[in-house]
Write a protein that holds these residues in place. Structure first.
Motif, PDB file in Angstrom:
ATOM      1  N   PRO B  60       0.798  -1.230   0.000  1.00 52.47           N
ATOM      2  CA  PRO B  60       0.000   0.000   0.000  1.00 52.47           C
ATOM      3  C   PRO B  60       0.833   1.284   0.000  1.00 52.47           C
ATOM      4  N   ARG B  61       1.977   1.281   0.677  1.00 49.65           N
ATOM      5  CA  ARG B  61       2.738   2.518   0.764  1.00 49.65           C
ATOM      6  C   ARG B  61       3.223   2.973  -0.617  1.00 49.65           C
ATOM      7  N   ARG B  83     -11.671  -0.246  -3.479  1.00 51.61           N
ATOM      8  CA  ARG B  83     -11.348   0.534  -2.290  1.00 51.61           C
ATOM      9  C   ARG B  83     -11.282  -0.367  -1.049  1.00 51.61           C
ATOM     10  N   LEU B  86      -8.097  -2.448  -1.010  1.00 50.80           N
ATOM     11  CA  LEU B  86      -6.928  -1.631  -0.696  1.00 50.80           C
ATOM     12  C   LEU B  86      -6.928  -1.296   0.791  1.00 50.80           C
ATOM     13  N   GLN B  87      -8.113  -1.003   1.309  1.00 49.67           N
ATOM     14  CA  GLN B  87      -8.247  -0.673   2.722  1.00 49.67           C
ATOM     15  C   GLN B  87      -7.808  -1.850   3.596  1.00 49.67           C
ATOM     16  N   LYS B  88      -8.205  -3.032   3.156  1.00 48.93           N
ATOM     17  CA  LYS B  88      -7.869  -4.246   3.915  1.00 48.93           C
ATOM     18  C   LYS B  88      -6.345  -4.432   3.927  1.00 48.93           C
ATOM     19  N   ARG B  90      -4.117  -2.103   3.541  1.00 49.53           N
ATOM     20  CA  ARG B  90      -3.561  -1.036   4.374  1.00 49.53           C
ATOM     21  C   ARG B  90      -3.652  -1.419   5.832  1.00 49.53           C
ATOM     22  N   HIS B  91      -4.776  -1.997   6.168  1.00 52.93           N
ATOM     23  CA  HIS B  91      -5.016  -2.369   7.551  1.00 52.93           C
ATOM     24  C   HIS B  91      -3.981  -3.393   8.001  1.00 52.93           C
ATOM     25  N   TYR B  92      -3.618  -4.304   7.106  1.00 48.35           N
ATOM     26  CA  TYR B  92      -2.626  -5.324   7.458  1.00 48.35           C
ATOM     27  C   TYR B  92      -1.250  -4.698   7.618  1.00 48.35           C
ATOM     28  N   SER B  93      -0.800  -3.988   6.618  1.00 49.33           N
ATOM     29  CA  SER B  93       0.495  -3.320   6.733  1.00 49.33           C
ATOM     30  C   SER B  93       0.676  -2.363   5.571  1.00 49.33           C
ATOM     31  N   LEU B  94       1.276  -1.225   5.867  1.00 47.58           N
ATOM     32  CA  LEU B  94       1.551  -0.258   4.802  1.00 47.58           C
ATOM     33  C   LEU B  94       2.772  -0.668   4.000  1.00 47.58           C
ATOM     34  N   TYR B  95       3.674  -1.391   4.650  1.00 54.05           N
ATOM     35  CA  TYR B  95       4.979  -1.638   4.043  1.00 54.05           C
ATOM     36  C   TYR B  95       5.140  -3.049   3.523  1.00 54.05           C
TER      37      TYR B  95
END
Lengths: 419, 581
Positions: B60-61, B83, B86-88, B90-95
């Motif tokens: 996501p980052r 969306r 992607l949100q899911k 992001r929730h797990y990890s940005l990196y």
């Protein structure tokens, strides 16, 4: 007609050698910064290092021209050159081409020229010509006015091009003026203003004003020589208070958002690793990861893989730091320092005030560029886009520094001649 | 200048923070998923194979204002789903990378590969999906799915998005099948483009391919067994007695294992778990029944071992008038042991049971019962007999404490627990345990724990032989009795005798309080040097001989001779639907 002599006769070989070393090292680092294993031809003019090679070659021509000219040419035509450059600076406002937010380039075909770079040596010549006259006293009000005019015009025009970095370089001339007898009061005032500026951005304004008041009261209390100058101190206090209050206004109303952020990041008020802080952060990573001895030539990863923006121009020092490490950084800084000291030493030996003042101007400008550029790369100063002399990629920049330095070398070569 | 030196010295020489940051900048660790091991039947036919699949991953980052519309079109998603996904992530990890869309089609993959450079932060992770060439043995093979949080907590090997065996062999042999994930470390530039291997691959971890498994299953027999069980509810377990290898295992109704792969898994799984016929319930392992008359063999063996019964012992039978346990059919009386097995006489085994329990005296029921229970459980009852099948039910042979609680301490006598003598009452067994009983008798006294995998990679798996508490010599008369079930004139399985093979069996009809009786049959063949032992249960079908016996008989004939000489029987069995609509 005079017999044609070797044009480098009496030229100071140490300055020339240092110049050559710096230019070559600069080129090697530009090559490293854009190095790509699939694209290794050295003289490929589509690459930065290929073009830089061309700039270096043309600089050699420039050097020859400078050395061939009569030494008196520069003092005689100083004002004329200054005037021509001023015209160019004005012209660029009209016909200039905007690159990265600054309208500071004149384009002739595929060839681009940055008049602001050339203005440095022109201003140096004009300043040297004016202050080099006999019986001039810098403490004289009229002299100050003329000097202020000479030094003020170019940066104002450059500021109008929206090129703050290049304009700031003119502050370097203050160093020359002190050498030529400007009183220390200006320096104290300037330094105090800088401290107040930073303080008022970091701390609440009334605390800053209170602190200034306390300090002034203490100075008044401890005053030893004659009557205590309360009135003067009160005046300073009022001036400081007004200054502090206006900083806030200036910061928020005058500076562009990106400039504000840069300052805030530097002061630690903001951490913005994606936006404004990104450049500095990546630059620190590149330099910091170099370690004591560096990763080896062409083995830098941060610069090679484009993590550092502007890596062959304003952030060229990153390549040095990453691939050559602390040792390499020391060598480069050492070479610069040696050059600066040599210029100052040679300047002091000049018989004419013109050559001396010009020499000091060269040293000051180089020093200012070096300090700001490296300071920015290692996160000590805000990001101000000015090149590292001889290192950074760019024709105008290399030409301008070459002209700047070699006019002095030319003047120095003739220091024993009767002018 | 001094300040510059200090700062340079600090960031370059003193601090290693920037070295680490520089590495994290350019280094990307790409996980290499090895293909799972292939699963074979005992003759080398592929039961489970792999096919390539592609997961679209996202970091996501690194996602930068994607042309959402274009990507949605490529992936056939609408903007909302996009969306959410992607949100899911992001929730797990940005990196860290996580699955954005699992198992994209081959066509989308080809198209995506070309366009992916335009969507920074997205990349395709090759995976393998399971494929089942034959739609059989679903519940044995199990299925593979994405790990859940519990799996990750239990074993740090797993990271979000990994696959793991969720049931069956896929689960019990997960460690062998999964292999070891590899790691390829590459350098990437600021646009996340690969620029080469990190340190020439010195820190790469090679992936280790999963081990192939050779199961004990006989594909032909398995397919045939499933055909015979179609339209019926029940189970079959067939074992090779000499090795304990499970030749076939059927639970009916079953399902096509191909339903539980890929993206449709969640949907199909929900459907299967709501099915009233419970196709996900493995009856062969998990269903617990009263063993009915099949248990008379154990009662007889225990009596012989305890010396309260001999081959010549005779007990009278009054048929339906017998007390305390009636006989379901009339036959000559009195019968000896072999005759009692042949005709499944209830009173006979009640008498054997009584003498076993009461052998230390009528009032010493507890001692007699515990001794009896010790011998019975040595056949594997009331425990999980298989070392490598999951979710086996244990069944139940009640402990004395149970009867104490129920009838008061010492408030019970042999008469009180008389139902046990004919395999009814509290006693519960699984089809697997009954098949194991058949194998034990076929072996005349011991069994190799029934198992489903014989070879993992290059390792032959070894299973310890287990002896029962009954001496070998006592098995011969029991085998004779079981032989008569097929061969003798009154044998309960005589209509389905296989002409060319001397077979042994025992029928059972299990009373079922919820409906029609369950038909049950255990058998092995040939009588000497047995090749196959099995248990067949057909629920709610009535008398054991009617449905369970012919199915068992056909399976033995098919396995031993390779062909069926009674096509009419075969046809009837295959076409009979006992479940109803």
């Amino acid at each position: 007609m005079r017999e044609r002599k070797n044009i480098f006769q009496n030229a100071d070989s140490m300055m020339i050698i240092l110049y050559i070393l710096l230019v070559l090292m600069g080129w090697l680092n530009i090559y490293a910064a854009v190095f790509d294993e699939n694209h290794q031809s050295i003289f490929d003019l589509s690459t930065n290092y290929g073009k830089q090679a061309l700039w270096i070659a043309t600089s050699a021509i420039l050097i020859t021209m400078i050395m061939m000219a009569d030494a008196r040419f520069y003092s005689s035509f100083a004002y004329l050159i200054y005037g021509l450059i001023l015209l160019l600076l004005i012209a660029v406002l009209g016909i200039g081409r905007e690159v990265a937010g600054s309208k500071s380039w004149i384009e002739i075909g595929s060839f681009r020229l940055q008049p602001a770079e050339l203005a440095k040596f022109a201003t140096s010549l004009a300043l040297a010509a004016y202050l080099g006259r006999t019986h001039i006293n810098i403490e004289n009000f009229k002299t100050k006015m003329v000097v202020g005019f000479l030094l003020g015009l170019p940066p104002i025009l450059i500021l109008l091009q929206n090129d703050t970095g290049s304009a700031m370089v003119y502050a370097a001339f203050f160093l020359v003026l002190f050498r030529e007898g400007l009183s220390g009061g200006f320096l104290v005032a300037g330094f105090s203003a800088a401290v107040l500026f930073v303080a008022s951005l970091l701390i609440r304004q009334w605390i800053v004003i209170a602190a200034v008041a306390g300090l002034l009261a203490f100075i008044g209390w401890q005053w030893q020589r004659g009557k205590r100058p309360w009135l003067a101190l009160a005046g300073i206090l009022v001036a400081s208070a007004l200054f502090v209050l206006s900083v806030d206004y200036a910061f928020h109303q005058v500076l562009e958002p990106h400039q504000k952020t840069r300052i805030n990041v530097l002061l630690g008020k903001e951490t913005d690793l994606k936006g404004a802080g990104y450049n500095v952060h990546q630059s620190l990573i590149a330099i910091g990861s170099g370690g004591a001895l560096g990763k080896g030539y062409l083995h830098g990863t941060q610069t090679k893989y484009n993590y550092v923006p502007e890596q062959s121009t304003d952030f060229i020092f990153c390549t040095v730091g990453e691939e050559w490490g602390f040792a390499g950084s020391m060598v480069v800084l050492g070479l610069f320092l040696a050059l600066l000291l040599r210029i100052i030493a040679q300047a002091e030996r000049q018989r004419t005030a013109f050559a001396r003042i010009y020499g000091y101007s060269v040293a000051s400008i180089l020093f200012f560029h070096l300090a700001i550029n490296v300071g920015m790369a290692i996160g000590l100063l805000p990001v101000i886009g000015i090149p590292l002399p001889f290192f950074s990629y760019g024709g105008s920049s290399l030409w301008s520094f070459t002209i700047l330095l070699f006019i002095f070398i030319k003047l120095d070569a003739h220091r024993n001649e009767v002018v | 200048m001094a300040v510059y030196l200090v700062k340079l010295f600090y960031i370059q020489v003193m601090s290693d923070k920037y070295q680490l940051l520089a590495e994290s900048n350019v280094r990307r660790s790409l996980v290499q998923y090895p293909p799972r091991g292939v699963i074979y039947d005992r003759h080398g036919a592929k039961l489970v194979t792999n096919e390539p699949a592609y997961d679209l991953m996202v970091i996501p980052r690194q996602v930068k204002n994607p042309d959402t519309l274009e990507l949605c079109r490529l992936l056939e998603l609408d903007a909302d789903q996009f969306r959410q996904r992607l949100q899911k992530a992001r929730h797990y990890s940005l990196y860290k990378a996580s699955i954005f869309l699992e198992q994209i089609s081959k066509e989308s993959y080809g198209y995506l590969q070309e366009k992916l450079y335009r969507f920074p932060g997205f990349f395709v992770q090759p995976r393998t999906l399971r494929r089942y060439p034959f739609p059989v043995a679903a519940s044995i093979l199990g299925y593979v799915g994405e790990v859940n949080q519990a799996d990750i907590d239990k074993d740090s090997y797993y990271k979000s998005g990994d696959y793991i065996g969720k049931s069956g062999i896929e689960k019990s042999y997960e460690k062998e099948l999964r292999g070891i994930k590899g790691m390829r470390i590459v350098m990437v530039d600021v646009f996340n483009r690969e620029k080469g291997r990190f340190e020439d691959g010195r820190y790469d971890v090679p992936q280790v391919q999963g081990e192939d498994l050779i199961t004990t299953l006989d594909l032909d027999l398995q397919v045939y067994a499933e055909r015979l069980m179609q339209g019926k509810r029940g189970s079959i377990v067939a074992i090779e007695p000499a090795t304990g290898e499970i030749l076939a295992m059927v639970t009916a109704p079953g399902y096509d294992p191909n339903l539980l792969i890929g993206r449709q898994r969640a949907k199909n799984f929900a459907k299967l778990s709501k099915d009233p016929q419970k196709p996900l319930f493995n009856r062969a392992l998990q269903a617990q029944y009263s063993p009915g008359s099949t248990f008379k063999l154990v009662v007889g063996l225990t009596g012989l071992q305890e010396g309260v019964l001999s081959v010549g012992t005779r007990y009278g039978c009054n048929g339906k008038a017998s007390s305390p346990i009636a006989c379901s059919h009339s036959h000559a009386s009195p019968l000896d042991l072999l005759g009692a097995i042949e005709q499944s006489c209830n009173p006979y085994f009640w008498n054997v049971f009584r003498t076993s329990i009461d052998r230390f005296g009528y009032t010493h029921t507890r001692k007699g019962y515990n001794e009896w229970r010790r011998i019975v459980t040595s056949f594997g009852f009331a425990s999980t007999v298989s070392p490598d099948l999951l979710n086996q039910a244990k069944g139940n042979i009640p402990k004395d404490s149970y009867y104490d609680k129920y009838f008061g301490e010492n408030g019970w006598r042999s008469l009180t627990i008389r139902s046990l003598s004919i395999g009814q009452g509290e006693i519960l067994v699984t089809p697997l345990q009954l098949a194991n009983l058949a194998a034990t008798i076929a072996n005349r006294g011991y069994y190799i724990p029934p198992h489903i995998v014989k070879k993992a990679g290059n390792r032959e798996l070894h299973f310890e032989k287990k002896s029962t508490a009954v001496e070998r010599r006592h098995f011969y008369p029991i085998v004779e009795g079981m032989n008569r079930v097929f061969e003798a004139s009154h044998g309960t399985a005589r209509w389905y005798k296989i002409d060319s093979i001397s077979s042994c069996g025992k029928t059972g009809t299990v009373q079922n309080p919820h409906g029609k009786d369950h038909a049950m049959f255990i058998a092995f063949a040939p009588k000497d040097n047995p090749k196959i032992a099995l248990c067949v249960v057909v629920e709610n079908s009535g008398f054991g001989a009617t449905w369970a016996v012919p199915i068992a008989s056909l399976l033995m004939e098919k396995f031993i001779t390779g062909r069926i000489k009674r096509p009419d029987v075969e046809e009837t069995m295959i076409n009979t639907n006992l479940i109803g609509e």
